[in-house]
Motif scaffolding. Structure first.
Motif, PDB file in Angstrom:
ATOM      1  N   ASP A 174       0.824  -1.199   0.000  1.00  0.00           N
ATOM      2  CA  ASP A 174       0.000   0.000   0.000  1.00  0.00           C
ATOM      3  C   ASP A 174       0.868   1.264   0.000  1.00  0.00           C
ATOM      4  O   ASP A 174       0.592   2.220  -0.735  1.00  0.00           O
ATOM      5  CB  ASP A 174      -0.915  -0.012   1.229  1.00  0.00           C
ATOM      6  CG  ASP A 174      -1.692   1.279   1.373  1.00  0.00           C
ATOM      7  OD1 ASP A 174      -2.528   1.571   0.512  1.00  0.00           O
ATOM      8  OD2 ASP A 174      -1.426   2.007   2.367  1.00  0.00           O
ATOM      9  N   ARG A 175       1.928   1.270   0.810  1.00  0.00           N
ATOM     10  CA  ARG A 175       2.785   2.455   0.890  1.00  0.00           C
ATOM     11  C   ARG A 175       3.608   2.651  -0.381  1.00  0.00           C
ATOM     12  O   ARG A 175       3.849   3.789  -0.801  1.00  0.00           O
ATOM     13  CB  ARG A 175       3.677   2.368   2.120  1.00  0.00           C
ATOM     14  CG  ARG A 175       2.914   2.697   3.397  1.00  0.00           C
ATOM     15  CD  ARG A 175       3.538   2.081   4.641  1.00  0.00           C
ATOM     16  NE  ARG A 175       2.779   2.444   5.831  1.00  0.00           N
ATOM     17  CZ  ARG A 175       1.622   1.882   6.195  1.00  0.00           C
ATOM     18  NH1 ARG A 175       1.075   0.951   5.419  1.00  0.00           N
ATOM     19  NH2 ARG A 175       0.996   2.265   7.295  1.00  0.00           N
ATOM     20  N   LEU A 176       4.010   1.563  -0.994  1.00  0.00           N
ATOM     21  CA  LEU A 176       4.706   1.686  -2.272  1.00  0.00           C
ATOM     22  C   LEU A 176       3.782   2.285  -3.328  1.00  0.00           C
ATOM     23  O   LEU A 176       4.191   3.157  -4.120  1.00  0.00           O
ATOM     24  CB  LEU A 176       5.211   0.318  -2.730  1.00  0.00           C
ATOM     25  CG  LEU A 176       6.365  -0.299  -1.921  1.00  0.00           C
ATOM     26  CD1 LEU A 176       6.636  -1.738  -2.367  1.00  0.00           C
ATOM     27  CD2 LEU A 176       7.635   0.532  -2.057  1.00  0.00           C
ATOM     28  N   LEU A 177       2.539   1.841  -3.340  1.00  0.00           N
ATOM     29  CA  LEU A 177       1.580   2.340  -4.327  1.00  0.00           C
ATOM     30  C   LEU A 177       1.279   3.822  -4.098  1.00  0.00           C
ATOM     31  O   LEU A 177       1.289   4.628  -5.032  1.00  0.00           O
ATOM     32  CB  LEU A 177       0.292   1.510  -4.254  1.00  0.00           C
ATOM     33  CG  LEU A 177      -0.808   1.886  -5.248  1.00  0.00           C
ATOM     34  CD1 LEU A 177      -0.337   1.676  -6.682  1.00  0.00           C
ATOM     35  CD2 LEU A 177      -2.075   1.067  -4.971  1.00  0.00           C
ATOM     36  N   ARG A 178       1.003   4.195  -2.840  1.00  0.00           N
ATOM     37  CA  ARG A 178       0.645   5.583  -2.539  1.00  0.00           C
ATOM     38  C   ARG A 178       1.814   6.537  -2.756  1.00  0.00           C
ATOM     39  O   ARG A 178       1.633   7.665  -3.212  1.00  0.00           O
ATOM     40  CB  ARG A 178       0.146   5.687  -1.101  1.00  0.00           C
ATOM     41  CG  ARG A 178      -1.279   5.150  -0.932  1.00  0.00           C
ATOM     42  CD  ARG A 178      -1.618   4.854   0.519  1.00  0.00           C
ATOM     43  NE  ARG A 178      -1.158   5.912   1.403  1.00  0.00           N
ATOM     44  CZ  ARG A 178      -0.779   5.709   2.658  1.00  0.00           C
ATOM     45  NH1 ARG A 178      -0.771   4.470   3.151  1.00  0.00           N
ATOM     46  NH2 ARG A 178      -0.390   6.713   3.406  1.00  0.00           N
ATOM     47  N   SER A 179       3.020   6.080  -2.446  1.00  0.00           N
ATOM     48  CA  SER A 179       4.177   6.952  -2.670  1.00  0.00           C
ATOM     49  C   SER A 179       4.477   7.079  -4.154  1.00  0.00           C
ATOM     50  O   SER A 179       4.849   8.156  -4.630  1.00  0.00           O
ATOM     51  CB  SER A 179       5.401   6.407  -1.924  1.00  0.00           C
ATOM     52  OG  SER A 179       5.753   5.110  -2.402  1.00  0.00           O
ATOM     53  N   GLY A 180       4.296   5.984  -4.898  1.00  0.00           N
ATOM     54  CA  GLY A 180       4.607   6.007  -6.317  1.00  0.00           C
ATOM     55  C   GLY A 180       3.578   6.728  -7.156  1.00  0.00           C
ATOM     56  O   GLY A 180       3.916   7.514  -8.032  1.00  0.00           O
ATOM     57  N   GLU A 181       2.294   6.496  -6.887  1.00  0.00           N
ATOM     58  CA  GLU A 181       1.239   7.096  -7.719  1.00  0.00           C
ATOM     59  C   GLU A 181       0.912   8.527  -7.317  1.00  0.00           C
ATOM     60  O   GLU A 181       0.609   9.368  -8.159  1.00  0.00           O
ATOM     61  CB  GLU A 181      -0.035   6.244  -7.637  1.00  0.00           C
ATOM     62  CG  GLU A 181       0.045   4.964  -8.446  1.00  0.00           C
ATOM     63  CD  GLU A 181      -1.325   4.333  -8.636  1.00  0.00           C
ATOM     64  OE1 GLU A 181      -2.249   4.672  -7.850  1.00  0.00           O
ATOM     65  OE2 GLU A 181      -1.487   3.514  -9.554  1.00  0.00           O
ATOM     66  N   HIS A 182       0.985   8.806  -6.018  1.00  0.00           N
ATOM     67  CA  HIS A 182       0.513  10.104  -5.535  1.00  0.00           C
ATOM     68  C   HIS A 182       1.583  10.897  -4.791  1.00  0.00           C
ATOM     69  O   HIS A 182       1.289  12.006  -4.331  1.00  0.00           O
ATOM     70  CB  HIS A 182      -0.695   9.911  -4.609  1.00  0.00           C
ATOM     71  CG  HIS A 182      -1.779   9.061  -5.202  1.00  0.00           C
ATOM     72  ND1 HIS A 182      -2.510   9.455  -6.302  1.00  0.00           N
ATOM     73  CD2 HIS A 182      -2.230   7.821  -4.863  1.00  0.00           C
ATOM     74  CE1 HIS A 182      -3.386   8.503  -6.606  1.00  0.00           C
ATOM     75  NE2 HIS A 182      -3.233   7.496  -5.755  1.00  0.00           N
ATOM     76  N   SER A 183       2.782  10.339  -4.674  1.00  0.00           N
ATOM     77  CA  SER A 183       3.827  10.973  -3.865  1.00  0.00           C
ATOM     78  C   SER A 183       3.272  11.395  -2.508  1.00  0.00           C
ATOM     79  O   SER A 183       3.470  12.518  -2.049  1.00  0.00           O
ATOM     80  CB  SER A 183       4.429  12.186  -4.588  1.00  0.00           C
ATOM     81  OG  SER A 183       5.631  12.582  -3.972  1.00  0.00           O
ATOM     82  N   ASP A 184       2.586  10.468  -1.874  1.00  0.00           N
ATOM     83  CA  ASP A 184       1.920  10.710  -0.590  1.00  0.00           C
ATOM     84  C   ASP A 184       2.973  10.871   0.515  1.00  0.00           C
ATOM     85  O   ASP A 184       3.703   9.922   0.824  1.00  0.00           O
ATOM     86  CB  ASP A 184       1.004   9.524  -0.286  1.00  0.00           C
ATOM     87  CG  ASP A 184       0.254   9.685   1.026  1.00  0.00           C
ATOM     88  OD1 ASP A 184       0.530  10.645   1.768  1.00  0.00           O
ATOM     89  OD2 ASP A 184      -0.594   8.832   1.317  1.00  0.00           O
ATOM     90  N   PRO A 185       3.063  12.039   1.146  1.00  0.00           N
ATOM     91  CA  PRO A 185       4.077  12.231   2.184  1.00  0.00           C
ATOM     92  C   PRO A 185       3.957  11.244   3.336  1.00  0.00           C
ATOM     93  O   PRO A 185       4.964  10.780   3.869  1.00  0.00           O
ATOM     94  CB  PRO A 185       3.831  13.668   2.665  1.00  0.00           C
ATOM     95  CG  PRO A 185       3.145  14.338   1.530  1.00  0.00           C
ATOM     96  CD  PRO A 185       2.306  13.276   0.889  1.00  0.00           C
ATOM     97  N   LYS A 186       2.735  10.921   3.726  1.00  0.00           N
ATOM     98  CA  LYS A 186       2.545   9.980   4.828  1.00  0.00           C
ATOM     99  C   LYS A 186       3.104   8.609   4.461  1.00  0.00           C
ATOM    100  O   LYS A 186       3.718   7.932   5.297  1.00  0.00           O
ATOM    101  CB  LYS A 186       1.062   9.868   5.174  1.00  0.00           C
ATOM    102  CG  LYS A 186       0.750   8.931   6.334  1.00  0.00           C
ATOM    103  CD  LYS A 186       1.380   9.402   7.632  1.00  0.00           C
ATOM    104  CE  LYS A 186       0.828   8.615   8.822  1.00  0.00           C
ATOM    105  NZ  LYS A 186       1.133   7.179   8.762  1.00  0.00           N
ATOM    106  N   ALA A 187       2.907   8.191   3.210  1.00  0.00           N
ATOM    107  CA  ALA A 187       3.450   6.896   2.777  1.00  0.00           C
ATOM    108  C   ALA A 187       4.977   6.931   2.779  1.00  0.00           C
ATOM    109  O   ALA A 187       5.626   5.976   3.224  1.00  0.00           O
ATOM    110  CB  ALA A 187       2.930   6.559   1.380  1.00  0.00           C
TER     111      ALA A 187
END
Length: 737
Positions: free
Chosen positions: A276-289
């Motif tokens: 989940d964190r790989l996906l959120r950081s990769g697709e959305h550059s999610d700071p929390k991820a």
């Protein structure tokens, strides 16, 4: 914007004491870019802004590529200097930091041109740990650019040794062999950031995980059970997913990691939270991820934490790049900046820290955030001094002005820890170690203006004295006494009064000098009575011994020194200070028996090599002065104290007669080393009978920049002794313990 609480970021930071999804260039594109590349020269002064620019804009361009080459070159030069100075851990850390800035497809031979020294020294360090992957990577980098024949030959010899070791037959299971290959190739990809090394490392990791899933080991009571293979299978299943992710996160490529897991049907054994964190950081550059990923890999890279299943080298490299991506996702938020500031300190980029931290404060930062920022600035000053010298420390302070100004606001300055006054005091200490009295004086005045303190006024008094400003020195001591009295610090009072006595004696004012010394004795006895623990007891006894030494009360002084040594047991620093004080007094009195006894005690206490060298030098001076042969104790004390080119080792050679007087003087590099050499060369005629020449030399050294040199105390004591300056008799109202 990153919506996380500041305390969470502070917790993460306390653990220390490229854009996400960026498309990597193909090898063909990289080759074309290499042809057109024009390296940018980056000076030490330009380094922070250059790195800051690289971190802020990861988009490939000829300008960025040239700047990256310049930054890597600058850092490798710094690493070479650290290796040459003997600071090998710091040198390797700087090499790591330089290489971690280079991602897949960004490596260029120009980065390594003329940088073979740093890479070769790093090769020596990683080879000591037996890390074949890192060693092969460094060898490849060394040979990628035209190295010197000597460096090339050294690299080839290392490669031959690695090949020979790996060719040696070993009994390893199929899965253990796959694990060995995975570690070697993974580590190589960390230091050699090419598409080819990353592809091979990824393939080896997939193969390791796949073999583990295919293994049927049976139960422990089965005949075919292999414990080591079973443990390796468990490790591959448990840590394989994070290890594969770490390889790609090293290059800021979380989506590539997910792609490899999905393509090879391995996602099913990877925790859903990690996917989940790989996906959120990769697709959305999610700071929390990104923050969660940093926490995972950071904890795995910390050698002080319990053993982690994730490879530490991979975790260290991944956490560095994750911190960069987190910063890019939230460049003005404390949780977004904190991790990168920490890894920058650890990997040789301390001057970058103020540029990262200052934007997080905005106009009205809360106290917790400001304290966090000031803590980072203080650490950056210390680390920059260690890696770049005094210029680096000054640069950190200069770049931190926006932070320091907010911390200096009258309404807040007493609530900030560390304070702006403490930062100024730290810079003054750096200037003093570099022998820059005028700069130290300016920083000390700033420090006591912002935050009056015993330490600040004590150092200022010494600097003013060295510069011949005796009235100003006494003024600083008077302020110190006020602060010490208000806080009930009798020891600090006694030390200030001893200095006041010495200054008044220098000015020929016997009456005020004697009053100051009498008060010093009273406060030293109070400090002894009020001591709350062995450390304070030892300090108080040493201080009392100093006052009694000036009075000429030899027996009382020796009893105090004995008590100080007894109280210091278990505290090597305090034991060292006590033995150095005892030996100093014995040298001034030419008490050979006491000197020999002290040197023997130092050997039994296992004092540091440098401290034993100084004690042995003093003993040799006393033997020469008394025209007595040595008894072998000097040679014994100097055994196993090293033979490098550091300054104490040159003094060692001087004591043994292998370094002549002129060679000692010419080999002194820094201002403090030059002052020390001049003091010792002035001691020689004093202790060999030519006291007139010695006195002339010693008088000329009164303004030595080394205010903390114990040799300066010896020089002053010798001059007072030669002039016959003695205080009045010990007042009858005092009863000595």
């Amino acid at each position: 914007m990153l919506r996380l609480s500041v305390p969470l970021a502070l917790v993460l930071a306390a653990g220390i004491s490229g854009c996400a999804g960026a498309v990597p260039r193909s090898s063909k594109a990289a080759s074309a870019a290499q042809v057109e590349l024009v390296p940018t020269e980056v000076s030490a002064e330009q380094l922070p802004s250059a790195v800051h620019e690289l971190l802020g804009d990861p988009r490939p361009s000829p300008k960025r590529e040239g700047l990256l080459v310049g930054v890597v070159r600058r850092q490798l030069k710094t690493a070479a200097r650290l290796f040459a100075a003997g600071d090998r851990d710091a040198g390797l850390a700087v090499v790591r930091g330089a290489l971690y800035l280079v991602r897949e497809g960004e490596a260029h031979p120009a980065m390594w041109t003329n940088q073979g020294t740093a890479l070769a020294e790093a090769l020596v360090e990683v080879s000591r740990t037996g890390d074949a992957g890192l060693a092969r990577a460094l060898i490849s980098l060394i040979l990628a650019a035209p190295p010197s024949p000597a460096v090339a030959e050294q690299a080839k010899q290392h490669l031959t040794a690695i090949d020979a070791f790996e060719a040696h037959p070993r009994e390893r299971g199929r899965l253990e062999t796959a694990a060995d290959q995975q570690v070697a190739l993974a580590h190589r990809s960390l230091f050699e950031p090419t598409p080819e090394t990353l592809e091979r490392a990824g393939h080896a990791t997939v193969s390791w995980m796949t073999k583990a899933l295919e293994t049927e080991l049976g139960r422990p009571n089965d005949a075919n059970f292999d414990r080591e293979e079973a443990l390796e299978a468990y490790h591959a299943v448990r840590a394989g997913g994070a290890s594969l992710a770490g390889l790609y996160l090293r290059h800021g490529l979380p989506m590539r990691a997910l792609e490899q897991l999905e393509k090879n049907d391995l996602a099913r054994i990877v925790p859903a939270a990690l996917r989940d964190r790989l996906l959120r950081s990769g697709e959305h550059s999610d700071p929390k991820a990104w923050l969660d990923l940093f926490s995972l890999f950071r904890s795995a890279s910390d050698p002080d934490q319990p053993e982690s299943s994730i490879d530490r080298e991979v975790a260290r490299a991944a956490s560095f790049s994750i911190a960069i991506e987190l910063y890019r996702a939230a460049p003005q938020e404390v949780p977004g900046v904190g991790p990168l500031a920490i890894v920058a300190l650890e990997q040789g980029l301390p001057t970058l820290v103020p540029l990262l931290v200052a934007p997080t404060l905005r106009d009205h930062p809360d106290l917790e955030t400001l304290n966090w920022a000031m803590t980072l600035v203080q650490r950056a000053v210390m680390i920059a001094n260690a890696t770049e010298g005094v210029d680096g420390a000054r640069q950190v302070v200069a770049l931190s002005k926006p932070i320091l100004q907010q911390a200096s606001a009258p309404a807040r300055r007493l609530q900030i820890r560390p304070s702006a006054g403490r930062i100024a005091l730290g810079l003054a200490a750096v200037e003093l170690r570099a022998g820059n009295l005028a700069r130290a004086q300016a920083s000390l005045k700033e420090s006591v203006q912002l935050q009056p303190s015993v330490d600040g006024y004590g150092s200022l008094a010494q600097v003013e004295r060295q510069q011949g400003n005796l009235d100003a020195s006494l003024g600083a001591l008077a302020r110190l006494l006020e602060i010490a009295r208000e806080s009930g610090n009798a020891g600090a009072e006694a030390e200030a009064l001893v200095q006041s006595y010495e200054i008044e004696i220098e000015r020929g004012n016997a009456a005020p000098a004697n009053r100051a010394l009498e008060q010093a004795l009273e406060r030293a006895l109070d400090a002894r009575k009020n001591a709350r623990n062995p450390h304070e007891q030892s300090q108080a006894e040493r201080l009392l011994a100093r006052v009694l030494e000036i009075y000429g009360e030899t027996e009382g002084e020796r009893r105090a020194s004995t008590r100080a040594l007894e109280a210091s047991r278990g505290d090597l620093r305090e034991t060292t200070a006590t033995l150095l004080d005892t030996a100093r007094r014995a040298l001034v009195r030419l008490d050979l028996n006491q000197l020999r006894k002290t040197v023997q005690l130092a050997m039994e206490a296992d004092l540091a090599a440098d401290d034993r060298i100084y004690l042995a030098v003093w003993l040799r001076l006393a033997e020469r002065s008394l025209k007595l042969p040595g008894n072998g104790l000097v040679e014994d004390a100097l055994e196993n104290t090293g033979d490098s080119e550091r300054w104490p080792q040159r003094l060692r050679g001087w004591a043994l007669g292998t370094v002549r007087d002129g060679e000692l003087q010419s080999s002194a590099r820094s201002a403090l080393e030059q002052s020390e050499a001049q003091l010792y060369l002035a001691f020689v005629p004093f202790f060999t009978g030519d006291k007139a020449t010695a006195a002339t030399r010693l008088e000329g050294l009164r303004k030595s920049p080394g205010i903390d040199l114990i040799e300066l105390v010896i020089a002053r004591d010798l001059l007072r002794k030669q002039a016959g300056r003695r205080p009045s008799a010990l007042p009858a109202r005092f009863k000595l313990p």
